[in-house]
Design a protein around this motif. Structure first.
Motif, mmCIF file in Angstrom:
data_model
loop_
_atom_site.group_PDB
_atom_site.id
_atom_site.type_symbol
_atom_site.label_atom_id
_atom_site.label_comp_id
_atom_site.label_asym_id
_atom_site.label_seq_id
_atom_site.Cartn_x
_atom_site.Cartn_y
_atom_site.Cartn_z
ATOM 1 N N GLY A 1 -20.976 -1.108 14.777
ATOM 2 C CA GLY A 1 -20.247 -2.281 15.234
ATOM 3 C C GLY A 1 -21.057 -3.551 15.139
ATOM 4 N N CYS A 2 -22.384 -3.443 15.148
ATOM 5 C CA CYS A 2 -23.258 -4.605 15.055
ATOM 6 C C CYS A 2 -23.580 -4.985 13.618
ATOM 7 C CB CYS A 2 -24.568 -4.349 15.797
ATOM 8 S SG CYS A 2 -24.328 -4.193 17.571
ATOM 9 N N ALA A 3 -23.291 -4.098 12.689
ATOM 10 C CA ALA A 3 -23.610 -4.378 11.288
ATOM 11 C C ALA A 3 -22.674 -5.455 10.763
ATOM 12 C CB ALA A 3 -23.462 -3.106 10.461
ATOM 13 N N GLN A 4 -23.182 -6.240 9.829
ATOM 14 C CA GLN A 4 -22.349 -7.300 9.273
ATOM 15 C C GLN A 4 -21.619 -6.812 8.034
ATOM 16 O OE1 GLN A 4 -25.388 -10.188 8.499
ATOM 17 N NE2 GLN A 4 -25.340 -9.790 6.341
ATOM 18 N N THR A 5 -20.478 -7.383 7.799
ATOM 19 C CA THR A 5 -19.716 -7.129 6.588
ATOM 20 C C THR A 5 -19.354 -8.478 6.000
ATOM 21 O OG1 THR A 5 -17.574 -7.121 7.714
ATOM 22 C CG2 THR A 5 -18.742 -5.002 7.558
ATOM 23 N N ARG A 6 -18.617 -8.445 4.916
ATOM 24 C CA ARG A 6 -18.248 -9.683 4.246
ATOM 25 C C ARG A 6 -17.376 -10.570 5.126
ATOM 26 N NH1 ARG A 6 -14.449 -11.070 0.143
ATOM 27 N NH2 ARG A 6 -13.419 -9.130 0.573
ATOM 28 N N THR A 7 -16.604 -9.977 6.013
ATOM 29 C CA THR A 7 -15.696 -10.760 6.861
ATOM 30 C C THR A 7 -16.142 -10.820 8.311
ATOM 31 O OG1 THR A 7 -14.324 -8.819 7.244
ATOM 32 C CG2 THR A 7 -13.703 -10.266 5.404
ATOM 33 N N GLN A 8 -17.273 -10.197 8.630
ATOM 34 C CA GLN A 8 -17.785 -10.216 9.989
ATOM 35 C C GLN A 8 -19.197 -10.766 9.987
ATOM 36 O OE1 GLN A 8 -17.388 -6.139 11.147
ATOM 37 N NE2 GLN A 8 -15.369 -6.476 12.002
ATOM 38 N N GLN A 9 -19.651 -11.196 11.150
ATOM 39 C CA GLN A 9 -20.977 -11.772 11.292
ATOM 40 C C GLN A 9 -21.830 -10.932 12.226
ATOM 41 O OE1 GLN A 9 -19.172 -15.470 12.811
ATOM 42 N NE2 GLN A 9 -20.601 -16.474 11.444
ATOM 43 N N SER A 10 -23.134 -10.999 12.007
ATOM 44 C CA SER A 10 -24.046 -10.413 12.978
ATOM 45 C C SER A 10 -24.097 -11.346 14.182
ATOM 46 C CB SER A 10 -25.435 -10.262 12.365
ATOM 47 O OG SER A 10 -26.015 -11.544 12.147
ATOM 48 N N ALA A 11 -24.688 -10.876 15.264
ATOM 49 C CA ALA A 11 -24.807 -11.712 16.465
ATOM 50 C C ALA A 11 -25.622 -12.963 16.171
ATOM 51 C CB ALA A 11 -25.436 -10.909 17.592
ATOM 52 N N GLY A 12 -26.666 -12.834 15.371
ATOM 53 C CA GLY A 12 -27.499 -13.988 15.016
ATOM 54 C C GLY A 12 -26.738 -15.015 14.196
ATOM 55 N N GLU A 13 -25.953 -14.541 13.237
ATOM 56 C CA GLU A 13 -25.142 -15.458 12.426
ATOM 57 C C GLU A 13 -24.102 -16.164 13.292
ATOM 58 O OE1 GLU A 13 -24.773 -13.698 7.927
ATOM 59 O OE2 GLU A 13 -23.675 -12.657 9.511
ATOM 60 N N TYR A 14 -23.485 -15.408 14.189
ATOM 61 C CA TYR A 14 -22.477 -16.001 15.062
ATOM 62 C C TYR A 14 -23.085 -17.110 15.916
ATOM 63 C CZ TYR A 14 -18.831 -16.497 18.543
ATOM 64 O OH TYR A 14 -17.861 -17.016 19.362
ATOM 65 N N SER A 15 -24.252 -16.860 16.470
ATOM 66 C CA SER A 15 -24.926 -17.862 17.305
ATOM 67 C C SER A 15 -25.291 -19.098 16.490
ATOM 68 C CB SER A 15 -26.193 -17.276 17.930
ATOM 69 O OG SER A 15 -25.862 -16.250 18.813
ATOM 70 N N ALA A 16 -25.820 -18.883 15.286
ATOM 71 C CA ALA A 16 -26.197 -20.010 14.427
ATOM 72 C C ALA A 16 -24.963 -20.828 14.043
ATOM 73 C CB ALA A 16 -26.912 -19.504 13.174
ATOM 74 N N ASP A 17 -23.877 -20.142 13.724
ATOM 75 C CA ASP A 17 -22.642 -20.844 13.356
ATOM 76 C C ASP A 17 -22.051 -21.602 14.537
ATOM 77 O OD1 ASP A 17 -22.792 -20.078 10.713
ATOM 78 O OD2 ASP A 17 -21.313 -18.480 10.893
ATOM 79 N N ALA A 18 -22.144 -21.030 15.732
ATOM 80 C CA ALA A 18 -21.645 -21.720 16.927
ATOM 81 C C ALA A 18 -22.441 -23.001 17.169
ATOM 82 C CB ALA A 18 -21.717 -20.804 18.144
ATOM 83 N N ALA A 19 -23.741 -22.935 16.928
ATOM 84 C CA ALA A 19 -24.583 -24.123 17.094
ATOM 85 C C ALA A 19 -24.219 -25.186 16.060
ATOM 86 C CB ALA A 19 -26.062 -23.749 16.974
#
Length: 104
Positions: A20-38
């Motif tokens: 569930g934590c792995a990233q896919t082409r349409t999903q983000q890792s927790a780190g990517e999500y945080s960076a994108d939110a910033a």
């Protein structure tokens, strides 16, 4: 339950959580999500600071450092200005412009 059943259940549960934590082409890792939110927050703040843009009418979403702008503005000049302001934000790699000029 015996120890073997508990062990197997634990392994299956752990691998499910890890998948569930792995990233896919349409999903983000927790780190990517945080960076994108910033990045989204920085873009919204920068648009709010820009006097010649009515930023409350602009929706900002970020996915893997690509910022999508959508909504309605008063002129094509405001679209160009919003895109330029967005590109100037640190961390933005590209901008997808879906802004439209309001019909009068």
């Amino acid at each position: 339950m015996n120890f073997r059943t508990l062990l197997i259940a634990g392994i299956i549960g752990t691998s499910t959580v890890m998948a569930g934590c792995a990233q896919t082409r349409t999903q983000q890792s927790a780190g990517e999500y945080s960076a994108d939110a910033a990045i989204t927050a920085k873009v919204k703040a920068k648009l709010l600071e820009t006097k010649d843009i009515r930023s409350v009418d602009i929706n900002v979403e970020t996915f893997r450092k690509t910022v999508q702008l959508s909504g309605f503005v008063d002129s094509s000049e405001q679209i160009a200005r919003a895109v330029a302001v967005t590109r100037s934000v640190e961390g933005v790699e590209s901008v997808k412009n879906d802004l439209r000029v309001k019909s009068r």
